[in-house]
Design a protein around this motif. Structure first.
Motif, short mmCIF file in Angstrom:
data_model
loop_
_atom_site.label_atom_id
_atom_site.label_comp_id
_atom_site.label_asym_id
_atom_site.label_seq_id
_atom_site.Cartn_x
_atom_site.Cartn_y
_atom_site.Cartn_z
N SER A 1 0.82 -1.22 0.00
CA SER A 1 0.00 0.00 0.00
C SER A 1 0.86 1.27 0.00
CB SER A 1 -0.96 0.01 1.19
OG SER A 1 -0.21 0.04 2.38
N ARG A 2 2.18 1.12 -0.03
CA ARG A 2 3.04 2.31 -0.02
C ARG A 2 2.91 3.12 -1.30
NH1 ARG A 2 7.02 4.93 -2.07
NH2 ARG A 2 7.02 3.49 -3.82
N GLN A 3 2.84 4.42 -1.14
CA GLN A 3 2.86 5.32 -2.30
C GLN A 3 3.72 6.52 -1.93
OE1 GLN A 3 0.04 5.22 -5.45
NE2 GLN A 3 1.64 3.76 -5.04
N SER A 4 4.40 7.08 -2.92
CA SER A 4 5.09 8.34 -2.70
C SER A 4 4.04 9.43 -2.58
CB SER A 4 5.99 8.65 -3.89
OG SER A 4 6.88 7.58 -4.09
N GLN A 5 4.30 10.41 -1.75
CA GLN A 5 3.33 11.50 -1.57
C GLN A 5 4.00 12.81 -1.94
OE1 GLN A 5 0.30 10.72 -1.18
NE2 GLN A 5 0.49 8.61 -0.45
N GLY B 1 6.77 10.67 2.11
CA GLY B 1 7.87 11.28 1.37
C GLY B 1 7.81 10.93 -0.09
N ILE B 2 8.70 11.59 -0.81
CA ILE B 2 8.89 11.26 -2.24
C ILE B 2 10.35 11.48 -2.58
CG2 ILE B 2 8.15 13.60 -2.95
CD1 ILE B 2 7.06 12.21 -5.56
N TRP B 3 10.85 10.56 -3.38
CA TRP B 3 12.25 10.60 -3.82
C TRP B 3 12.30 11.42 -5.11
CZ3 TRP B 3 15.31 5.37 -3.93
CH2 TRP B 3 16.58 5.55 -4.48
N ARG B 4 13.12 12.46 -5.10
CA ARG B 4 13.28 13.25 -6.32
C ARG B 4 14.77 13.40 -6.62
NH1 ARG B 4 8.44 16.05 -7.49
NH2 ARG B 4 7.09 16.42 -5.71
N THR B 5 15.05 13.56 -7.91
CA THR B 5 16.43 13.87 -8.30
C THR B 5 16.40 15.12 -9.18
OG1 THR B 5 16.25 12.26 -10.07
CG2 THR B 5 17.44 11.57 -8.07
N GLY B 6 16.40 14.94 -10.50
CA GLY B 6 16.44 16.10 -11.41
C GLY B 6 17.86 16.60 -11.54
N ASP B 7 18.02 17.61 -12.43
CA ASP B 7 19.36 18.14 -12.73
C ASP B 7 20.11 18.58 -11.48
OD1 ASP B 7 18.60 17.84 -15.31
OD2 ASP B 7 18.32 19.99 -15.72
N ARG C 1 -3.46 12.52 0.11
CA ARG C 1 -2.87 11.22 -0.25
C ARG C 1 -3.21 10.88 -1.69
NH1 ARG C 1 -0.42 9.10 4.07
NH2 ARG C 1 0.32 7.33 2.90
N LYS C 2 -2.16 10.53 -2.41
CA LYS C 2 -2.33 10.08 -3.79
C LYS C 2 -3.07 8.73 -3.76
CE LYS C 2 1.34 8.67 -6.05
NZ LYS C 2 2.71 8.57 -6.56
N PRO C 3 -4.02 8.50 -4.68
CA PRO C 3 -4.65 7.18 -4.66
C PRO C 3 -3.62 6.08 -4.95
CG PRO C 3 -5.40 8.50 -6.54
CD PRO C 3 -4.48 9.37 -5.74
C1 LIG Z 1 16.14 7.60 -8.54
C2 LIG Z 1 14.77 8.20 -8.61
C3 LIG Z 1 14.62 9.52 -8.96
C4 LIG Z 1 13.35 10.09 -9.03
N1 LIG Z 1 13.25 11.41 -9.37
C5 LIG Z 1 12.02 12.00 -9.40
C6 LIG Z 1 11.88 13.39 -9.66
O1 LIG Z 1 12.87 14.10 -9.83
N2 LIG Z 1 10.63 13.90 -9.71
C7 LIG Z 1 9.52 13.12 -9.51
O2 LIG Z 1 8.40 13.64 -9.56
N3 LIG Z 1 9.62 11.81 -9.24
C8 LIG Z 1 10.84 11.23 -9.18
N4 LIG Z 1 10.96 9.89 -8.90
C9 LIG Z 1 9.74 9.05 -8.80
C10 LIG Z 1 8.98 9.17 -7.49
O3 LIG Z 1 9.88 9.06 -6.38
C11 LIG Z 1 7.92 8.06 -7.34
O4 LIG Z 1 8.53 6.81 -7.20
C12 LIG Z 1 6.98 8.01 -8.53
O5 LIG Z 1 6.28 9.22 -8.58
C13 LIG Z 1 5.98 6.83 -8.45
O6 LIG Z 1 5.23 6.94 -7.29
P1 LIG Z 1 5.13 5.72 -6.26
O7 LIG Z 1 6.47 5.64 -5.56
O8 LIG Z 1 4.01 6.12 -5.36
O9 LIG Z 1 4.82 4.50 -7.05
C14 LIG Z 1 12.21 9.31 -8.77
C15 LIG Z 1 12.37 7.97 -8.37
C16 LIG Z 1 13.64 7.42 -8.28
C17 LIG Z 1 13.80 5.98 -7.85
#
Ligand SMILES: Cc1cc2nc3c(=O)[nH]c(=O)nc-3n(C[C@H](O)[C@H](O)[C@H](O)COP(=O)(O)O)c2cc1C
Length: 191
Positions: free
Chosen positions: A10-14, A132-138, A169-171
């Motif tokens: 049930s985990r989702q990124s938020q 939480g949510i994992w982001r990277t980008g430039d 919460r994202k569905p």
């Molecule tokens: C290495 C990595 C980098 C990511 N970078 C971004 C990002 O820069 N921006 C973003 O919106 N999602 C990014 N994501 C995806 C989100 O963290 C998330 O996994 C995706 O939105 C799917 O959602 P979920 O985890 O709920 O399935 C990245 C994921 C990973 C593993």
């Protein structure tokens, strides 16, 4: 209490996060979970920065400085927009891979270990009521950001975990089809 399989399923990124962020006690717990990441040769090739409050503003300024470095023509309003990206959560955890020389452990494995730790962090935060949510980008790969954050020459950013309390919460998304992704090898009908 949910069992761990149900919990992971049930985990989702938020992406929409607000205060409160986890306090010191929860941070100690969740980082302890991150330190359980699989780690080839026990190199501990990771470290984490916890950024909150004024630190988030400074991180945003680092993002803007990096963007301005690449494109000096950017306007103040563009730079404000870029720096505000660091304010999308009350806390950012920077996951850093500290590359180490080892005859059997290439840097990809060290980065993967940091990534595993970050995935554990996300799960552990969720278990304590945070998201939480994992982001990277430039910005994750930009030398100006690295320099401002004090990274050494052999260090890289594996990701930014934006952390806080889910404001919405994202569905839960449907799972991809297992059959498209998992197969038995060699195929059962092969000779
Ligand atoms: C290495 C990595 C980098 C990511 N970078 C971004 C990002 O820069 N921006 C973003 O919106 N999602 C990014 N994501 C995806 C989100 O963290 C998330 O996994 C995706 O939105 C799917 O959602 P979920 O985890 O709920 O399935 C990245 C994921 C990973 C593993």
């Amino acid at each position: 209490m949910k069992d761990i399989i149900e919990f992971i399923l049930s985990r989702q990124s938020q992406p929409r996060l607000s205060a409160p962020a986890p306090g010191d006690e929860v941070l100690r717990e969740v980082f302890s979970c991150a330190l359980r990441a699989p780690d080839h040769a026990l190199l501990k090739p990771w470290r984490y920065l916890v950024v909150t409050g004024k630190g988030l503003q400074q991180l945003g300024e680092a993002f803007a400085a990096a963007a301005a470095h690449d494109n000096p023509a950017l306007q103040e309003s563009d730079l404000d927009k870029i720096s505000s990206k660091a304010l999308r959560a009350p806390m950012i955890i920077v996951g850093i891979t500290c590359q180490q020389e080892h005859p059997k452990v290439p840097v990809i494995e060290q980065t993967l270990s940091t990534g595993a730790g970050m995935a554990y962090l996300l799960l552990a935060l969720e278990a304590r009521g945070f998201s939480g949510i994992w982001r990277t980008g430039d910005m994750a790969y930009h030398p100006v950001v690295h320099e401002r954050l004090g990274l050494g020459p052999l260090e890289s950013i594996t990701g930014f975990l934006y952390v806080g309390t889910a404001a919405a919460r994202k569905p839960v998304q449907p799972l991809p089809s297992l059959d498209d992704i998992v197969s038995v090898w060699p195929p059962r009908n092969s000779h």
